[in-house]
Every structure is written in structure tokens, then in C-alpha cells.
Design an enzyme around this catalytic site. Structure first.
Site, PDB file in Angstrom:
ATOM      1  N   LYS A 130      11.130 -10.123   2.527  1.00 26.94           N
ATOM      2  CA  LYS A 130      10.458  -8.842   2.263  1.00 26.94           C
ATOM      3  C   LYS A 130      11.126  -8.199   1.058  1.00 26.94           C
ATOM      4  CE  LYS A 130       7.232  -6.060   3.881  1.00 26.94           C
ATOM      5  NZ  LYS A 130       5.972  -6.365   4.548  1.00 26.94           N
ATOM      6  N   ASP A 170       2.193  -4.535   0.374  1.00 29.79           N
ATOM      7  CA  ASP A 170       2.530  -3.757   1.581  1.00 29.79           C
ATOM      8  C   ASP A 170       2.225  -2.306   1.207  1.00 29.79           C
ATOM      9  OD1 ASP A 170       4.101  -4.075   4.332  1.00 29.79           O
ATOM     10  OD2 ASP A 170       4.893  -2.268   3.426  1.00 29.79           O
TER      11      ASP A 170
HETATM   12  P1  NDP Z   1      -1.213   1.390   2.233  1.00 30.71           P
HETATM   13  O1  NDP Z   1      -0.265   1.851   1.202  1.00 30.71           O
HETATM   14  O2  NDP Z   1      -2.510   0.807   1.837  1.00 30.71           O
HETATM   15  O3  NDP Z   1      -1.521   2.591   3.251  1.00 30.71           O
HETATM   16  C1  NDP Z   1      -0.509   3.201   3.973  1.00 30.71           C
HETATM   17  C2  NDP Z   1      -1.101   4.347   4.777  1.00 30.71           C
HETATM   18  O4  NDP Z   1      -0.097   4.843   5.659  1.00 30.71           O
HETATM   19  C3  NDP Z   1      -1.544   5.514   3.924  1.00 30.71           C
HETATM   20  O5  NDP Z   1      -2.605   6.191   4.533  1.00 30.71           O
HETATM   21  C4  NDP Z   1      -0.265   6.382   3.900  1.00 30.71           C
HETATM   22  O6  NDP Z   1      -0.521   7.759   3.667  1.00 30.71           O
HETATM   23  C5  NDP Z   1       0.248   6.189   5.309  1.00 30.71           C
HETATM   24  N1  NDP Z   1       1.719   6.331   5.280  1.00 30.71           N
HETATM   25  C6  NDP Z   1       2.596   5.561   4.607  1.00 30.71           C
HETATM   26  N2  NDP Z   1       3.859   5.995   4.779  1.00 30.71           N
HETATM   27  C7  NDP Z   1       3.750   7.061   5.577  1.00 30.71           C
HETATM   28  C8  NDP Z   1       4.696   7.940   6.124  1.00 30.71           C
HETATM   29  N3  NDP Z   1       6.015   7.817   5.855  1.00 30.71           N
HETATM   30  N4  NDP Z   1       4.244   8.913   6.951  1.00 30.71           N
HETATM   31  C9  NDP Z   1       2.914   9.045   7.219  1.00 30.71           C
HETATM   32  N5  NDP Z   1       1.974   8.228   6.716  1.00 30.71           N
HETATM   33  C10 NDP Z   1       2.386   7.266   5.910  1.00 30.71           C
HETATM   34  O7  NDP Z   1      -0.379   0.361   3.149  1.00 30.71           O
HETATM   35  P2  NDP Z   1      -0.927  -0.757   4.147  1.00 30.71           P
HETATM   36  O8  NDP Z   1      -2.181  -0.284   4.801  1.00 30.71           O
HETATM   37  O9  NDP Z   1      -0.906  -2.047   3.425  1.00 30.71           O
HETATM   38  O10 NDP Z   1       0.268  -0.818   5.221  1.00 30.71           O
HETATM   39  C11 NDP Z   1       0.266   0.000   6.395  1.00 30.71           C
HETATM   40  C12 NDP Z   1       1.211  -0.612   7.424  1.00 30.71           C
HETATM   41  O11 NDP Z   1       0.786  -1.949   7.741  1.00 30.71           O
HETATM   42  C13 NDP Z   1       2.666  -0.761   6.987  1.00 30.71           C
HETATM   43  O12 NDP Z   1       3.501  -0.579   8.108  1.00 30.71           O
HETATM   44  C14 NDP Z   1       2.736  -2.216   6.534  1.00 30.71           C
HETATM   45  O13 NDP Z   1       4.074  -2.722   6.592  1.00 30.71           O
HETATM   46  C15 NDP Z   1       1.849  -2.865   7.578  1.00 30.71           C
HETATM   47  N6  NDP Z   1       1.315  -4.173   7.215  1.00 30.71           N
HETATM   48  C16 NDP Z   1       0.560  -4.343   6.093  1.00 30.71           C
HETATM   49  C17 NDP Z   1       0.033  -5.575   5.790  1.00 30.71           C
HETATM   50  C18 NDP Z   1      -0.899  -5.781   4.643  1.00 30.71           C
HETATM   51  O14 NDP Z   1      -1.477  -6.869   4.551  1.00 30.71           O
HETATM   52  N7  NDP Z   1      -1.108  -4.801   3.787  1.00 30.71           N
HETATM   53  C19 NDP Z   1       0.366  -6.765   6.599  1.00 30.71           C
HETATM   54  C20 NDP Z   1       1.087  -6.471   7.822  1.00 30.71           C
HETATM   55  C21 NDP Z   1       1.556  -5.211   8.087  1.00 30.71           C
HETATM   56  P3  NDP Z   1      -0.066   8.415   2.258  1.00 30.71           P
HETATM   57  O15 NDP Z   1      -1.047   7.912   1.248  1.00 30.71           O
HETATM   58  O16 NDP Z   1      -0.132   9.873   2.510  1.00 30.71           O
HETATM   59  O17 NDP Z   1       1.343   7.920   1.997  1.00 30.71           O
END
Ligand code: NDP
Length: 449
Positions: A130, A170
Site C-alpha cells: 500500500k 484509493d
Molecule cells: P474516494 O476518494 O473516491 O471517496 C472517499 C469518500 O469518503 C468521499 O466521499 C470522502 O469525502 C469520504 N471520506 C474520506 N475520508 C474521510 C474522512 N476522514 N472522514 C469522512 N469522510 C471521508 O475513495 P474510495 O471510494 O476509493 O475509497 C473509500 C474507501 O474504500 C477507503 O476506505 C478505501 O481504502 C476503500 N477501498 C477502496 C477501493 C477502491 O477500489 N477504490 C478498494 C478497496 C477498498 P470527502 O470528499 O469529503 O473527503
């Protein structure tokens, strides 16, 4: 005495605490796995003899580097970036890059550690790694994002490769960022090495269904958990936290399987739309315009925006945390259960605190931990690597069918392992033990490396 650990595992955990001070998320992820491994060491004493657990808890390699870049006004910024190459017993290190101001070594190590077991669960030949940076992409122009990505890759290119380490996206890293990273890798190395990064665009080596894979996969896993209980998604009301890549495609698949998602969020607040969220509008706001989710309420007058709201207080039957780590605590879990939630599938990594997990397990609701439930993303990344290696490009239907089959298999393997170790339906145990066994057997076979 450390709660939940048996006597062989406790000193190992204490050593992890001593060697990795201040890395609380990493400690939490290790504890959650060690908690489930006691019976495994009884069944396979050779793992203790080969010090497999101590070796798994220590990354094979950790790279920390400076990323200098200039903003549009010509001001210089310095960020810190990480790539933790955790375990390559099953294949090249594989795992995403996260750009978020909260990133530090402890977060990258928790994610890398979880990734080892998740990747093993997919049944595909990928190790765990990672990376990321404390860079905050919010409010940055395309040109600034490009300069940052180019500067980061100017160091990272030395450490990655299709047979070595294959990063992906991510939080904060989507197709745009992967494009800038890939472009700089290609330029420095003079190689069109498609398999070095996944999450690429369709016309330059990407796989169909990769964008959708993590969200879709989490819903396939949820559907399997419901089937075991003689239930389905048809007619269920759901809430999905976040509004990024994972959340959007989880919502899409729930809707296509007959459920209705009535709330989603970002880090500023929560949108509730009792009629069911309008996903086209969400995609327009988040994917095209890159704006805040509050804009949804300006467009849909029946919906409500709750600034700083808590999404877990919205009554629902299914809940999918798809934002970030530790976003759902014991209190939230209690509210969900009291209001009739029957199933939780984690799209995010480690979104539920240990107290929250305890509440779900005590209540006997279906609970799918991220390691298993969100493995569809990395599994489809591995399918992207397969297509790159054979210079092939599969249809959406074929790729989605492979994804679904992988999720069905992961669910079945986790369920069977949980039953074998005396707790049928405990997917935490099922996922940890199934993933661990695959990696541990490979490590024994490869000798002391
Ligand atoms: P994105 O950046 O596309 O979206 C993240 C979302 O989560 C946004 O709506 C963001 O809001 C919110 N968010 C992020 N950090 C925080 C925080 N500290 N507090 C509150 N809200 C938060 O990321 P992904 O959708 O790709 O990833 C989301 C989760 O899924 C993560 O945990 C990631 O590790 C996991 N994941 C992702 C994969 C992938 O293929 N993308 C694969 C497996 C797991 P804001 O815009 O306000 O920050």
C-alpha cells in the site's frame, strides 16, 4: 494481559506495539487478525516454529520519500509519500495509493497489512502492499494534481514494476491520478508497461468494470450473506457512507438488485432522500463536477442535507460504510441495530471500530468485514493485469461475471472456514483465517526469506 489474545500471541502483539510506536491504526489491524488466530496455531504448530506471524507483521520493505511540487502561483510545497511493500509470498506487492492529509506511516501500514489477507482471499497471484501521501487534492487544479503525481512518480518508479509492485487507486486517487502517474512512469522508463499500475483508462490499458468493482463486489458479498439467511436485497432500505468511487457503485448495484439507498455522505455532511438517491445526479456532482455532496439538496427539493450529520442515525435495514477507517463506532452500531439494521458490508477498509464489530456480532446480524467484502476492487485489478499480460480486453459482462464469481467464492470460503473453526457466519474469523492460511503455507514453502 492484552484482551482477546491467547498466550502465544500476546508477546508477538506486544512486540508489534514496541517496534511501531504511535501507529494506532496498524496496531488495531494487527490485533483484529491475531485475535482470530489462536486455534490456527494449535492446528498448525509449524507456523509458530517458522515465526510466520512475526514475519507477517514486519513489512518486507518500507519506502518513505519527499515529494516537492509547485502550485499554480509558483509556491513550493513539500509532501511526504510512502510505499510499504508488505508481503510478496503470493505474488507482486499489490495495493492502492491514498492521497489524504491524514496519511502517515501508521495508516499505510494498516492498509498494507489488511491487503495481504484480502489479496490472498481473491485466490489470485498477488501479494500485499500500500502507499500514499499526506497531499490534500481538495481544491487543487488539474495542473497541480499532474505536477504532484509526476513528482511522486519520479521517485516511486524505481521501486515498482509489473513483477515487483503494482500500485492502484484509493482515497483521492482515481483514473485521473493513475493517468498522470502512468504517463510519468512511461516517460522515465521508456517502457509501455501496462501492468505496472491498475485502474487505468479503458483506451490505455484499463479493464472494464474496474471502476465499478469495489462497490459492486461489496454488494455481491452482502447479497451472499443475505442468501445464507434466506433473505435478499429486494425491497431493502439502505444507507451508504461516503460518495466517492466505492460508495457510488455500491449504490448502483443495490438499486439494480431491488434495494433503495436513501442516504450517503462526505466529510462535511449527510444527504437523506427518502425517495431513493438519484444516482445520475450524484455522479454528475462527484465524478464530473467534483463538488461537495451538499449540492444534491439544491437540486432535489425533497431531500435534506444534514451538515456534520451522522449517517448511522438514519433508519435502514442494510448499511455499507464506504468512506474511511473508524467511521462507525460502538454507539453508531448500537443505533443501527436498534433501528432494525440486519446486515452490514464494509466497502471501506476497517471502517468499524472494535467496539462496533462487537455490537454487530453480539446482535447476530450479518457483518462482512472489508478484507472480504471489498476485495472485488483488487480482484478486478488482478484481472486488469491478466488482460495486460495477454494484451487482451474483455467485455464488461465477462469481467463483471468473473468479479461476481470471485465474490461468491470469497464468501463461501470465509463461511466454510468460520464453520470449521466453530463459529459459522463469523466472517471476521472466516476472512482472517482463510487469508492467513494461504499466505502462511506459501511462506513456509518459500523458506526463510
Ligand atoms: P474516494 O476518494 O473516491 O471517496 C472517499 C469518500 O469518503 C468521499 O466521499 C470522502 O469525502 C469520504 N471520506 C474520506 N475520508 C474521510 C474522512 N476522514 N472522514 C469522512 N469522510 C471521508 O475513495 P474510495 O471510494 O476509493 O475509497 C473509500 C474507501 O474504500 C477507503 O476506505 C478505501 O481504502 C476503500 N477501498 C477502496 C477501493 C477502491 O477500489 N477504490 C478498494 C478497496 C477498498 P470527502 O470528499 O469529503 O473527503
Amino acid at each position: 494481559m492484552v484482551a482477546g489474545l491467547d498466550e502465544k500471541l500476546e508477546p508477538i502483539y506486544r512486540d508489534v506495539l514496541r517496534r511501531n510506536p504511535g501507529e494506532t491504526e496498524f496496531h488495531q489491524a494487527v490485533h483484529e487478525v491475531l485475535e482470530t488466530l489462536g486455534p490456527v496455531l494449535v492446528k498448525y504448530p509449524e507456523f509458530a516454529e517458522h515465526k510466520i506471524i512475526q514475519r507477517i507483521c514486519e513489512p518486507e520493505r518500507q519506502i518513505i520519500f519527499r515529494v516537492p511540487w509547485q502550485d499554480d502561483q509558483g509556491h513550493t510545497h513539500i509532501n511526504r509519500a510512502f510505499r510499504v511493500e508488505f508481503n510478496s509470498a503470493l505474488g507482486p506487492y499489490k495495493g492502492g495509493m491514498r492521497f489524504h492529509p491524514s496519511v502517515y506511516l501508521g495508516i499505510i501500514k494498516f492498509l498494507g497489512f489488511e491487503q495481504i489477507f484480502k489479496n490472498a482471499l481473491t485466490g489470485l497471484p498477488i501479494g500485499g502492499g500500500k502507499g500514499g501521501s499526506d497531499f490534500d487534492p481538495k481544491g487543487r487544479s488539474d495542473a497541480e494534481i499532474m505536477r504532484f503525481c509526476q513528482s511522486l512518480m519520479t521517485e516511486m518508479y524505481r521501486h515498482i514494476g509489473e513483477y515487483t509492485d503494482v500500485p492502484a487507486g484509493d482515497i483521492g486517487v482515481g483514473q485521473r491520478e493513475i493517468g498522470y502517474l502512468f504517463g510519468q512512469y512511461k516517460r522515465i522508463t521508456n517502457r509501455y508497461e501496462s501492468g505496472v499500475l491498475t485502474g487505468k483508462g479503458l483506451n490505455w490499458g484499463g479493464s472494464r468494470a474496474r471502476t465499478e468493482a469495489t462497490g459492486y463486489g461489496a454488494v455481491f458479498f452482502l447479497d451472499e450473506m443475505l442468501k445464507v439467511r434466506g433473505d435478499s436485497l429486494e425491497g431493502k432500505t439502505g444507507v451508504v457512507s461516503g460518495s466517492g468511487n466505492v460508495a457510488i457503485y455500491a449504490i448502483e448495484k443495490i438499486h439494480s438488485l431491488g434495494g433503495k439507498v436513501i442516504a450517503c455522505s462526505d466529510s462535511d455532511g449527510v444527504i437523506v432522500d427518502k425517495n431513493g438517491l438519484d444516482l445520475d445526479l450524484i455522479k454528475q456532482i462527484k465524478e464530473v463536477e467534483r463538488r461537495r455532496i451538499s449540492v444534491y439538496a439544491d437540486e432535489r427539493k425533497d431531500s435534506t442535507y444534514l451538515p456534520d450529520g451522522n449517517i448511522w442515525t438514519v433508519p435502514c435495514q442494510i448499511a455499507l460504510p464506504c468512506a474511511t477507517q473508524n467511521e462507525l463506532n460502538g454507539k453508531d452500531a448500537t443505533i443501527l441495530v436498534q433501528q432494525g439494521c440486519i446486515a452490514v458490508a464494509e466497502g471501506a477498509n476497517m471502517p468499524t471500530t472494535p467496539e462496533g464489530i462487537h455490537v454487530f456480532q453480539e446482535a447476530g446480524i450479518a457483518y462482512g468485514p472489508g478484507k472480504a467484502a471489498n476485495a472485488g476492487g483488487v480482484a478486478t485489478s488482478a484481472l486488469e493485469m491478466q488482460q495486460n499480460a495477454s494484451r487482451d480486453s474483455w467485455t464488461f459482462e465477462h469481467t463483471e461475471a468473473r468479479l461476481q464469481q470471485i465474490m461468491v467464492n470469497i464468501h463461501r470460503n470465509c463461511y466454510e472456514t468460520s464453520a470449521e473453526f466453530g463459529q459459522p457466519g463469523n466472517y471476521v474469523k472466516g476472512a482472517n483465517v482463510t487469508g492467513f492460511l494461504k499466505v502462511a503455507h506459501a511462506m513456509v514453502a518459500l523458506g526463510l526469506i
